[in-house]
Design an enzyme around this catalytic site. Structure first.
Site, PDB file in Angstrom:
ATOM      1  N   LYS A 241      73.296  68.722  92.109  1.00  0.00           N
ATOM      2  CA  LYS A 241      72.438  69.159  91.003  1.00  0.00           C
ATOM      3  C   LYS A 241      71.341  68.129  90.748  1.00  0.00           C
ATOM      4  O   LYS A 241      70.179  68.483  90.505  1.00  0.00           O
ATOM      5  CB  LYS A 241      73.291  69.335  89.746  1.00  0.00           C
ATOM      6  CG  LYS A 241      72.597  70.079  88.626  1.00  0.00           C
ATOM      7  CD  LYS A 241      72.637  71.580  88.864  1.00  0.00           C
ATOM      8  CE  LYS A 241      72.195  72.345  87.644  1.00  0.00           C
ATOM      9  NZ  LYS A 241      72.524  73.773  87.737  1.00  0.00           N
TER      10      LYS A 241
ATOM     11  N   TYR B  77      63.046  41.059  84.893  1.00  0.00           N
ATOM     12  CA  TYR B  77      64.244  40.624  84.174  1.00  0.00           C
ATOM     13  C   TYR B  77      63.864  39.433  83.289  1.00  0.00           C
ATOM     14  O   TYR B  77      62.789  39.418  82.710  1.00  0.00           O
ATOM     15  CB  TYR B  77      65.373  40.323  85.170  1.00  0.00           C
ATOM     16  CG  TYR B  77      66.731  40.326  84.528  1.00  0.00           C
ATOM     17  CD1 TYR B  77      67.193  41.445  83.839  1.00  0.00           C
ATOM     18  CD2 TYR B  77      67.551  39.210  84.588  1.00  0.00           C
ATOM     19  CE1 TYR B  77      68.433  41.453  83.227  1.00  0.00           C
ATOM     20  CE2 TYR B  77      68.806  39.202  83.985  1.00  0.00           C
ATOM     21  CZ  TYR B  77      69.236  40.327  83.300  1.00  0.00           C
ATOM     22  OH  TYR B  77      70.457  40.327  82.687  1.00  0.00           O
TER      23      TYR B  77
END
Length: 763
Positions: A95, A40
């Site tokens: 899925k 970060y």
């Protein structure tokens, strides 16, 4: 299992131990402040600036290139219909799970709360920069056609509506092969399409792309044959409207060569099948119940070539054969779209793969002696490990040849190796194991059935068709626990403490005494031991009243092993019984031995353990690549403990030259093939991926497998007993339900193998 029990089990599965089926996992180090400063602020600014210069750098510095959005609005979910975006989320997560386990693609589900086509399209376009591809799912027709068409035109990343194209691609591959077997040409055959939804339209378009003649196609919807003189036809239906003056399915089926079912159950009658041409091809793909039952169709016509959407019949048309691998190939060349050339390449790859020799791993999984191209094998099986190395390269090449690939592949051998490495930790071997067991279930006696987890496992193996359980224990307790979990099946319960069991105990005691009377066992001793469940259960297997035995859940391992060795004994030619654990690791399945029996085996015993482990690995359909482990490498130490391992290797090379084995080796050299190749290029294992580890003693093996299990949260199956005369297997103390189910499947497969060897010996 009752409908209510199945419902509750499904809800618990999705809710526990944490809600949902997918999660985010970091791929970079994050342990130190330095790591976080790179992940970060301030370090993250550098890739941001590079992407600002060129947005394509997002593929270089972020996960975009392996990220697919699974997007729906919940308007056509499975067979449930328009249930809304929130209710569709479990399906979309599922899925995403399939994307991951079959092709190592990160799928993120997104459910949109809109039925407005323009809003749907605008939303997807707005979020598209996040993703490398878009998988549209469960959107009702005709909106699905417009949404996909516009997104393909307006986005520069792959977009595919799997409900349309998945079934089309898989069924087209099956159709090409079926036509070859039937000795018919696609341009000549008469085709009947039952159904006019998104899948039916896409299937028909793809068949036409392969040469099917529009004049030979009849499509039907709920009103009957779609004719050009019908009013108010959508443009999709008008595309396939027929000039023929017929109205019903019965009329359409007369002299037809091919039936494609994408509609509802039981619309096809035996009389309709009888009216079809010779060698009819029938794809009854309605789920869960096909347009005509498989057994009925097969008994009606001997010359039929049939496929369904079900896994319990040959020739399953399953979308999982397509979408993960099509997106894999598209992502890997950064394709800007999934075009017709790529879909057709996937069709051809699947069709051709079916004609190649089938790996033994697949034959074993499906209980086949040898799957070969023919009427009962016109499409690959979902468990076929070759799919990931066959379909994505074909799709990627088609993308390159059709000009939509932004990052062409140059080294195809390296690409194929990378694809195979993506298989990793997806538990395929567990699915293969269960599938193999289901091909020929056996009677399994559970010696500690008055424990809740044992009963839960017994319920699962019965429901799944893995085994027929026999429950041994306190009958009152078993019945009470069965009520608690809604285990309502009619199963055999045996309570050895009741009078009803006295006659059987006496018979077993007599048999046991006759076998052990010259080993200091009195008839009284034999009678006493038959009160012990493990002795009784072992005698059940010995006498053929059960095929396999599972025990060890509530008692220490040595106390359970003892009666098995006394009553069951070793297989012919086996001097020492051993134990092996199958570990499901990130690098694939690993076999470890000896993990539970032999404390400090000799060199010859170590060699025999390796030989038995190699045989067991083949039972799972895996060719063993064996490293014999030590603290030394190839004679670097003259200590007798290292020499023992080297002597075992020499024995194996001399007596079992067909086994791929080497050592002695340190574990890091065994598991790092590049390191081994660079330092010991002469080794038989150099450049090979080791999948079997033989440890020098019980300390090393037992400690290692338990460390792997606890520290890495690695699934373990075992210890699996090797060298026993009969299929008996002992659980670890307090094993979980899943472990018990897996061990039961192992016991069933072991029984199948022993039965096969016995038949071969008798023939």
């Amino acid at each position: 299992m009752s409908k209510e029990s199945r419902r509750r089990e499904a809800l618990v599965y999705h809710a526990k131990p944490q809600p949902g089926k997918i999660k985010i996992v970091p791929t970079k180090r994050y342990a130190t402040q330095r790591d976080l400063a790179l992940a970060y602020s301030p370090g993250v600014a550098e890739p941001c600036l590079e992407i600002a210069k060129d947005v394509d750098n997002a593929y270089k510095y972020t996960a975009k290139g392996n990220l697919v959005a699974v997007i729906t609005n919940g308007t056509a979910v499975l067979g449930l219909g328009d249930i809304g975006p929130e209710a569709s989320k479990p399906v979309m997560e599922g899925k995403g799970l399939l994307f991951k386990i079959f092709a190592d693609i990160d799928g993120i589900d997104i459910e949109l709360n809109t039925k407005d086509v323009d809003k749907f399209i605008e939303t997807v376009k707005t979020i598209a920069p996040t993703f490398g591809g878009i998988n549209l799912e469960d959107i009702k027709a005709p909106e699905a056609f417009e949404i996909e068409r516009r997104l393909k035109e307006e986005l520069d990343i792959p977009v595919m509506h799997d409900d349309q194209h998945g079934t089309a691609i898989i069924s087209a591959a099956a159709l090409l092969n079926a036509l070859e077997i039937a000795e018919k040409k696609i341009e000549d055959v008469r085709i009947v399409i039952s159904g006019a939804g998104a899948a039916a339209v896409s299937c028909t378009r793809l068949y036409k792309a392969f040469g099917a003649s529009a004049e030979n196609i009849v499509m039907l919807d709920s009103k009957g044959v779609i004719r050009k003189d019908r009013e108010n036809l959508s443009k999709e239906k008008l595309e396939f409207a027929s000039d023929r003056k017929i109205d019903t399915l019965e009329e359409a089926m007369k002299d037809a060569d091919v039936f494609i079912g994408l509609s509802i159950a039981d619309v096809v009658t035996p009389e309709m099948l009888t009216s079809m041409a010779l060698n009819p091809i029938v794809f009854a793909m309605a789920n869960p119940d096909p347009e005509i039952a498989y057994d009925l169709a097969m008994s009606t016509r001997e010359d039929i070539i049939m496929a369904t959407g079900r896994s319990d019949h040959p020739n399953q048309v399953n979308n999982v054969l397509g979408f993960p691998f099509i997106f894999r190939g598209a992502l890997d060349v950064r394709a800007t779209k999934i075009n017709e050339a790529m879909k057709m390449a996937a069709v051809k790859a699947l069709a051709e793969l079916t004609k190649e020799p089938v790996p033994e791993q697949v034959n074993i999984a499906y209980g086949e002696t040898k799957l070969t191209f023919g009427r009962d094998y016109i499409i690959p099986k979902p468990f076929d490990p070759r799919l990931i190395a066959a379909v994505p390269p074909a799709v990627a090449k088609a993308a390159m040849e059709s000009g939509v690939a932004k990052e062409p592949i140059e080294d195809w051998d390296r690409y194929e190796e990378e694809l195979l490495q993506r298989l990793g930790n997806d538990n395929k071997i567990v699915r293969l194991l269960h599938n193999r067991a289901k091909t020929n279930p056996k009677k399994v006696v559970f010696a500690e059935a008055d424990h809740l987890d044992i009963l839960k496992a017994a319920q699962i193996v019965l429901d799944e068709g893995i085994a027929e359980p026999i429950l041994l224990g306190n009958k009152e307790t078993i019945v009470e626990l069965m009520k608690e979990i809604d285990f309502e099946a009619d199963v055999v319960i045996i309570d050895t403490k009741t009078d009803a069991c006295n006659e059987k105990k006496k018979q077993y005691a007599q048999k046991y005494w006759e076998a052990r009377k010259r080993h200091g066992v009195t008839f009284y001793d034999a009678q006493k031991k038959m009160r012990d469940r493990n002795y009784f259960a072992a005698m059940m297997v010995n006498e053929g009243d059960a095929d396999c035995l599972i025990s060890g859940y509530s008692r220490a391992y040595p106390t359970v092993v003892r009666p098995m060795l006394e009553l069951i004994g070793k297989a012919n030619g086996v001097s020492k019984v051993a134990a092996m654990n199958l570990m499901i690791t990130g690098r694939g399945p690993m076999f470890l031995a000896d993990t539970s029996i032999n404390i400090d085996p000799t060199a010859k015993e170590l060699a025999k353990i390796a030989q038995m482990t190699a045989t067991a690995a083949k039972m799972f359909g895996i060719e063993p690549v064996i490293a014999m482990l030590s603290y030394a490498n190839f004679g670097s130490s003259k200590d007798e403990r290292a020499n023992k391992v080297g002597d075992a290797v020499a024995y194996l090379h001399r007596h079992y030259p067909d086994i791929l084995v080497d050592g002695e080796l340190q574990s890091d050299f065994a598991l790092n093939k590049e390191l081994l190749q660079s330092q010991f290029p002469f080794s038989k294992l150099a450049g090979k991926k080791v999948n079997t580890l033989i440890f020098p003693n019980l300390d090393a093996a037992n400690i290692t497998y338990k460390l792997m299990k606890e520290l890495n949260q690695t699934d373990s199956i075992g210890p699996i007993l090797l060298g026993m005369k009969k299929p008996v297997h002992i659980l670890q103390l307090g094993a979980g339900v899943e472990e018990i189910v897996n061990m039961t499947a192992v016991a069933v497969v072991d029984a199948q193998e022993k039965e096969k060897r016995q038949k071969a010996a008798n023939s």
